[in-house]
Design a protein around this motif. Sequence first.
Motif, short mmCIF file in Angstrom:
data_model
loop_
_atom_site.label_atom_id
_atom_site.label_comp_id
_atom_site.label_asym_id
_atom_site.label_seq_id
_atom_site.Cartn_x
_atom_site.Cartn_y
_atom_site.Cartn_z
N ASN A 178 40.83 37.46 40.31
CA ASN A 178 40.39 38.31 41.42
C ASN A 178 39.95 37.51 42.63
OD1 ASN A 178 40.80 40.48 39.72
ND2 ASN A 178 38.68 40.48 39.01
N GLY A 192 38.11 43.92 49.19
CA GLY A 192 37.42 43.14 48.17
C GLY A 192 35.92 43.07 48.41
N MET A 196 32.97 44.58 46.10
CA MET A 196 31.89 43.73 45.59
C MET A 196 30.53 44.37 45.87
SD MET A 196 30.73 39.95 46.86
CE MET A 196 30.04 40.69 48.36
N ASP A 348 36.55 43.55 34.67
CA ASP A 348 37.02 43.28 36.03
C ASP A 348 36.00 43.74 37.06
OD1 ASP A 348 39.31 42.06 35.23
OD2 ASP A 348 40.64 43.75 35.63
N ARG A 349 35.42 44.91 36.83
CA ARG A 349 34.40 45.41 37.75
C ARG A 349 33.15 44.54 37.73
NH1 ARG A 349 34.97 51.85 36.15
NH2 ARG A 349 36.93 52.23 37.32
N GLN A 352 33.85 41.42 39.64
CA GLN A 352 33.94 41.65 41.07
C GLN A 352 32.57 41.77 41.70
OE1 GLN A 352 36.52 44.92 42.08
NE2 GLN A 352 36.34 44.59 44.29
#
Length: 465
Positions: A178, A192, A196, A348-349, A352
């Motif tokens: 990522n 992105g 975030m 993934d979250r 991020q």
Amino acid sequence: MGSSAADKFSDEPITPIGGFFLQRQMEQIIHCTMGFKNPIDIAAIKSHLKTFLLLSHPRFSSLMVRGPRGLKQWHSTSHVDLDRHIIVVPDTITTASNFDHEAAVNAYLADLSTSSGLSADKPLWEFHLLMAHNCGVFRIHHALGDGTSLMSLFAASFRRAEEEEKLPALGSAGKKRNRVSGEKGWWVLLIGFVGMVWFTLIFAVEFALRCLWDCDRKTLISGGDGVELWPRKLATARFKLQDMKLVKKAVPNATINDVLVGVVSAGLSRYLDQRTPNGLPEGLRITGMVVVNLREQHRLQEQSDLMKSNSGLSWGNKFGTFLVPIYYKKSSGTDPLGYLKRAKVTMDRKKQSLEAFLSYKIGCILMTYLGAEIATWLLYRTVSNTNFVISNMLGPQEEIAVGGNPVTYLRVNTSSVPQALTMHMVSYAERADMQISVAKDIIPDPEFLAKCFEEALLDMKEAAH
């Protein structure tokens, strides 16, 4: 390590995160267990420890003392009496399960998990030699350093089993995912950044609520306040690293950590389904904590790199945590890879967001400005309101030897926390062993739980094919 390094660490104040692990409620001792191929030669072990980096490292040759203002700090000592650190365990202590070496070693580790801490009149580490089981257990206070620091020191101190003149190759978690390339344009960077901020805000609020009062519905694996004092039981789940890599390839851009969380999710669902059939609602949330390395490069580093204060890879405790939810699913009719897909979305979250980084920074700030008692109370509350903890440590890719004796397995667990379930996985020479530590009055059958995890990975492997 030369005298200049020792001088640098002489009378150095303990770090705020190291201070967490000196508090009574959250005191943590790391147990690194090594199985040996041949009978243990005590003289060879002592000779090895005297020769390599362990004793010359400042942390392993320093006492924990109180400074002039009552603050704890490291004080370098000129001599380490090795005989006080090597504990030869009589056969009579561990022979109750002598027919099963693994059961005997795990029983010994379970007793250590709730036993008294390390003596403060010597550096905070010991090496227990279980002669009847060809096994050694390093007991290392967490205040000395985290898993990445300690595994790097081990890898720099030991040699390959087949080529003793060479250091073992260190595992690698690969590059961060990522990471947005500058070639993709401003709108990708903006999306992105917004993602975030959004995920960080959501997870920060969730973390605060979890610390203050929020907790999951009680299940057969729930712990809570005071559970760290309850008797423990240990079991080992064994995985083939090749199987985890094969499963990883079945879902685009998945990682070994995603596979691990998926296996835990599937295994816990399988366990709860067997132990409480039709007793839990579908989709019930079970929240745990994941421990992550925060150093700039997510791979084990050479010991010299870790000792450079300006490298961003400095020795000590530099890790964060984040909350990870898993959801109970009935085993029958469930797609095995569905657990991995859900785990990947969640992870993934988390990656991020800045949740893991903020957990580390906020912990440092609380310890510095509010004091150890308040900071430890808040951390203890958070841990008490979650159900489990997971960590994954990369180990040497080739077999190592200690004193010329090849190491057949490498496993890690820690002393007890308020959770009833902790899981620590270490990869070593194409294998991955996960030590499962439970409060035995809550989870009396960790061996069955380990089997559930192993079968979950095999089901995923079959589905991946």
